[in-house]
Design a protein around this motif. Structure first.
Motif, PDB file in Angstrom:
ATOM      1  N   THR A  33       0.849  -1.185   0.000  1.00 45.65           N
ATOM      2  CA  THR A  33       0.000   0.000   0.000  1.00 45.65           C
ATOM      3  C   THR A  33       0.888   1.240   0.000  1.00 45.65           C
ATOM      4  OG1 THR A  33      -0.066   0.162   2.402  1.00 45.65           O
ATOM      5  CG2 THR A  33      -1.797  -1.184   1.351  1.00 45.65           C
ATOM      6  N   GLU A  34       0.278   2.403  -0.185  1.00 41.78           N
ATOM      7  CA  GLU A  34       1.022   3.663  -0.085  1.00 41.78           C
ATOM      8  C   GLU A  34       1.726   3.741   1.270  1.00 41.78           C
ATOM      9  OE1 GLU A  34       0.178   8.368  -0.703  1.00 41.78           O
ATOM     10  OE2 GLU A  34      -1.202   7.308   0.634  1.00 41.78           O
ATOM     11  N   GLU A  35       1.028   3.371   2.327  1.00 42.38           N
ATOM     12  CA  GLU A  35       1.603   3.403   3.669  1.00 42.38           C
ATOM     13  C   GLU A  35       2.838   2.490   3.764  1.00 42.38           C
ATOM     14  OE1 GLU A  35       0.122   3.093   8.286  1.00 42.38           O
ATOM     15  OE2 GLU A  35      -0.951   1.917   6.780  1.00 42.38           O
ATOM     16  N   ASP A  36       2.762   1.307   3.177  1.00 39.51           N
ATOM     17  CA  ASP A  36       3.911   0.390   3.176  1.00 39.51           C
ATOM     18  C   ASP A  36       5.115   1.024   2.480  1.00 39.51           C
ATOM     19  OD1 ASP A  36       2.342  -1.635   4.369  1.00 39.51           O
ATOM     20  OD2 ASP A  36       1.796  -2.479   2.415  1.00 39.51           O
ATOM     21  N   ILE A  37       4.860   1.668   1.348  1.00 39.51           N
ATOM     22  CA  ILE A  37       5.946   2.279   0.572  1.00 39.51           C
ATOM     23  C   ILE A  37       6.581   3.415   1.361  1.00 39.51           C
ATOM     24  CG2 ILE A  37       6.467   3.604  -1.515  1.00 39.51           C
ATOM     25  CD1 ILE A  37       4.087   1.976  -2.829  1.00 39.51           C
ATOM     26  N   LEU A  38       5.757   4.294   1.922  1.00 35.10           N
ATOM     27  CA  LEU A  38       6.289   5.435   2.669  1.00 35.10           C
ATOM     28  C   LEU A  38       6.994   4.982   3.947  1.00 35.10           C
ATOM     29  CD1 LEU A  38       3.363   7.948   2.086  1.00 35.10           C
ATOM     30  CD2 LEU A  38       5.609   7.894   0.945  1.00 35.10           C
ATOM     31  N   ASN A  39       6.483   3.943   4.597  1.00 37.26           N
ATOM     32  CA  ASN A  39       7.168   3.405   5.784  1.00 37.26           C
ATOM     33  C   ASN A  39       8.536   2.840   5.425  1.00 37.26           C
ATOM     34  OD1 ASN A  39       5.344   3.972   7.882  1.00 37.26           O
ATOM     35  ND2 ASN A  39       4.119   2.179   7.385  1.00 37.26           N
ATOM     36  N   LEU A  53       6.328  10.232   6.178  1.00 31.59           N
ATOM     37  CA  LEU A  53       5.038   9.776   6.685  1.00 31.59           C
ATOM     38  C   LEU A  53       3.930  10.805   6.470  1.00 31.59           C
ATOM     39  CD1 LEU A  53       6.261   7.915   9.885  1.00 31.59           C
ATOM     40  CD2 LEU A  53       5.789   6.985   7.602  1.00 31.59           C
ATOM     41  N   ALA A  54       4.304  12.060   6.184  1.00 32.38           N
ATOM     42  CA  ALA A  54       3.320  13.104   5.868  1.00 32.38           C
ATOM     43  C   ALA A  54       3.135  13.266   4.355  1.00 32.38           C
ATOM     44  CB  ALA A  54       3.763  14.424   6.481  1.00 32.38           C
ATOM     45  N   SER A  55       3.920  12.541   3.575  1.00 32.88           N
ATOM     46  CA  SER A  55       3.918  12.681   2.117  1.00 32.88           C
ATOM     47  C   SER A  55       2.844  11.819   1.467  1.00 32.88           C
ATOM     48  CB  SER A  55       5.289  12.282   1.552  1.00 32.88           C
ATOM     49  OG  SER A  55       6.281  13.170   2.004  1.00 32.88           O
ATOM     50  N   ARG A  56       2.693  12.005   0.166  1.00 37.32           N
ATOM     51  CA  ARG A  56       1.803  11.175  -0.644  1.00 37.32           C
ATOM     52  C   ARG A  56       2.628  10.498  -1.732  1.00 37.32           C
ATOM     53  NH1 ARG A  56      -3.635  11.845  -1.012  1.00 37.32           N
ATOM     54  NH2 ARG A  56      -3.367   9.736  -1.791  1.00 37.32           N
ATOM     55  N   GLY A  67      -4.886   3.124   1.221  1.00 42.59           N
ATOM     56  CA  GLY A  67      -5.318   1.745   1.367  1.00 42.59           C
ATOM     57  C   GLY A  67      -5.301   0.917   0.086  1.00 42.59           C
ATOM     58  N   THR A  68      -5.073   1.572  -1.062  1.00 46.75           N
ATOM     59  CA  THR A  68      -5.012   0.833  -2.323  1.00 46.75           C
ATOM     60  C   THR A  68      -3.819  -0.112  -2.298  1.00 46.75           C
ATOM     61  OG1 THR A  68      -5.977   2.665  -3.552  1.00 46.75           O
ATOM     62  CG2 THR A  68      -4.738   1.048  -4.829  1.00 46.75           C
ATOM     63  N   VAL A  69      -4.048  -1.340  -2.708  1.00 48.73           N
ATOM     64  CA  VAL A  69      -2.969  -2.335  -2.763  1.00 48.73           C
ATOM     65  C   VAL A  69      -2.409  -2.363  -4.181  1.00 48.73           C
ATOM     66  CG1 VAL A  69      -2.375  -4.768  -2.487  1.00 48.73           C
ATOM     67  CG2 VAL A  69      -4.017  -3.700  -0.924  1.00 48.73           C
ATOM     68  N   VAL A  70      -1.109  -2.149  -4.284  1.00 45.23           N
ATOM     69  CA  VAL A  70      -0.418  -2.142  -5.572  1.00 45.23           C
ATOM     70  C   VAL A  70       0.211  -3.509  -5.776  1.00 45.23           C
ATOM     71  CG1 VAL A  70       1.400  -1.056  -6.922  1.00 45.23           C
ATOM     72  CG2 VAL A  70       0.048   0.309  -5.334  1.00 45.23           C
ATOM     73  N   GLN A  71      -0.105  -4.142  -6.899  1.00 46.94           N
ATOM     74  CA  GLN A  71       0.418  -5.472  -7.201  1.00 46.94           C
ATOM     75  C   GLN A  71       1.684  -5.421  -8.048  1.00 46.94           C
ATOM     76  OE1 GLN A  71      -0.897  -8.264  -5.961  1.00 46.94           O
ATOM     77  NE2 GLN A  71      -2.667  -7.283  -5.057  1.00 46.94           N
ATOM     78  N   ASP A  72       1.781  -4.375  -8.899  1.00 42.59           N
ATOM     79  CA  ASP A  72       2.903  -4.240  -9.815  1.00 42.59           C
ATOM     80  C   ASP A  72       3.327  -2.785  -9.819  1.00 42.59           C
ATOM     81  OD1 ASP A  72       4.767  -5.127 -11.716  1.00 42.59           O
ATOM     82  OD2 ASP A  72       3.480  -4.483 -13.363  1.00 42.59           O
ATOM     83  N   LEU A  73       4.621  -2.547  -9.885  1.00 40.85           N
ATOM     84  CA  LEU A  73       5.107  -1.189  -9.726  1.00 40.85           C
ATOM     85  C   LEU A  73       6.486  -1.063 -10.337  1.00 40.85           C
ATOM     86  CD1 LEU A  73       4.184   1.386  -8.230  1.00 40.85           C
ATOM     87  CD2 LEU A  73       5.317   0.494  -6.216  1.00 40.85           C
ATOM     88  N   ARG A  74       6.715   0.035 -11.058  1.00 36.82           N
ATOM     89  CA  ARG A  74       8.033   0.314 -11.629  1.00 36.82           C
ATOM     90  C   ARG A  74       8.614   1.606 -11.072  1.00 36.82           C
ATOM     91  NH1 ARG A  74       8.363  -3.303 -15.927  1.00 36.82           N
ATOM     92  NH2 ARG A  74       6.414  -3.735 -16.936  1.00 36.82           N
TER      93      ARG A  74
END
Length: 85
Positions: A33-39, A53-56, A67-74
């Motif tokens: 998720t976005e939270e996982d990436i920023l963490n 942690l305040a970023s997007r 909360g969106t789950v990303v399955q694939d990412l570049r």
């Protein structure tokens, strides 16, 4: 099943200045998720953790809905909060 992928992270505004980086490649475990990436970025750069942690996060020119789950990412664009006057 989780997979480890290399992802380009692009920094903007205050993060770019603080890190003295416009981009870097990191390994991320997907799905995430976005939270996982920023963490993960906060762990890699603890002095800027609060700013991360305040970023997007944006993917393909669109902010990730919380909360969106990303399955694939570049690539991910990390945009810190902006204040104006």
């Amino acid at each position: 099943m989780p997979k480890l992928v290399r992802v380009e992270i692009r920094y903007y505004a205050q993060l770019r200045e603080d890190l003295r980086l416009s981009n870097e490649e990191i390994e991320l475990e997907l799905p995430a998720t976005e939270e996982d990436i920023l963490n993960r970025l906060a762990q890699l750069h603890p002095k800027q953790a609060a700013l991360f942690l305040a970023s997007r996060a944006a993917v393909e020119d669109e902010y990730l809905p919380r909360g969106t789950v990303v399955q694939d990412l570049r690539a991910v664009d990390v945009i810190p909060p902006v204040s104006g006057g």
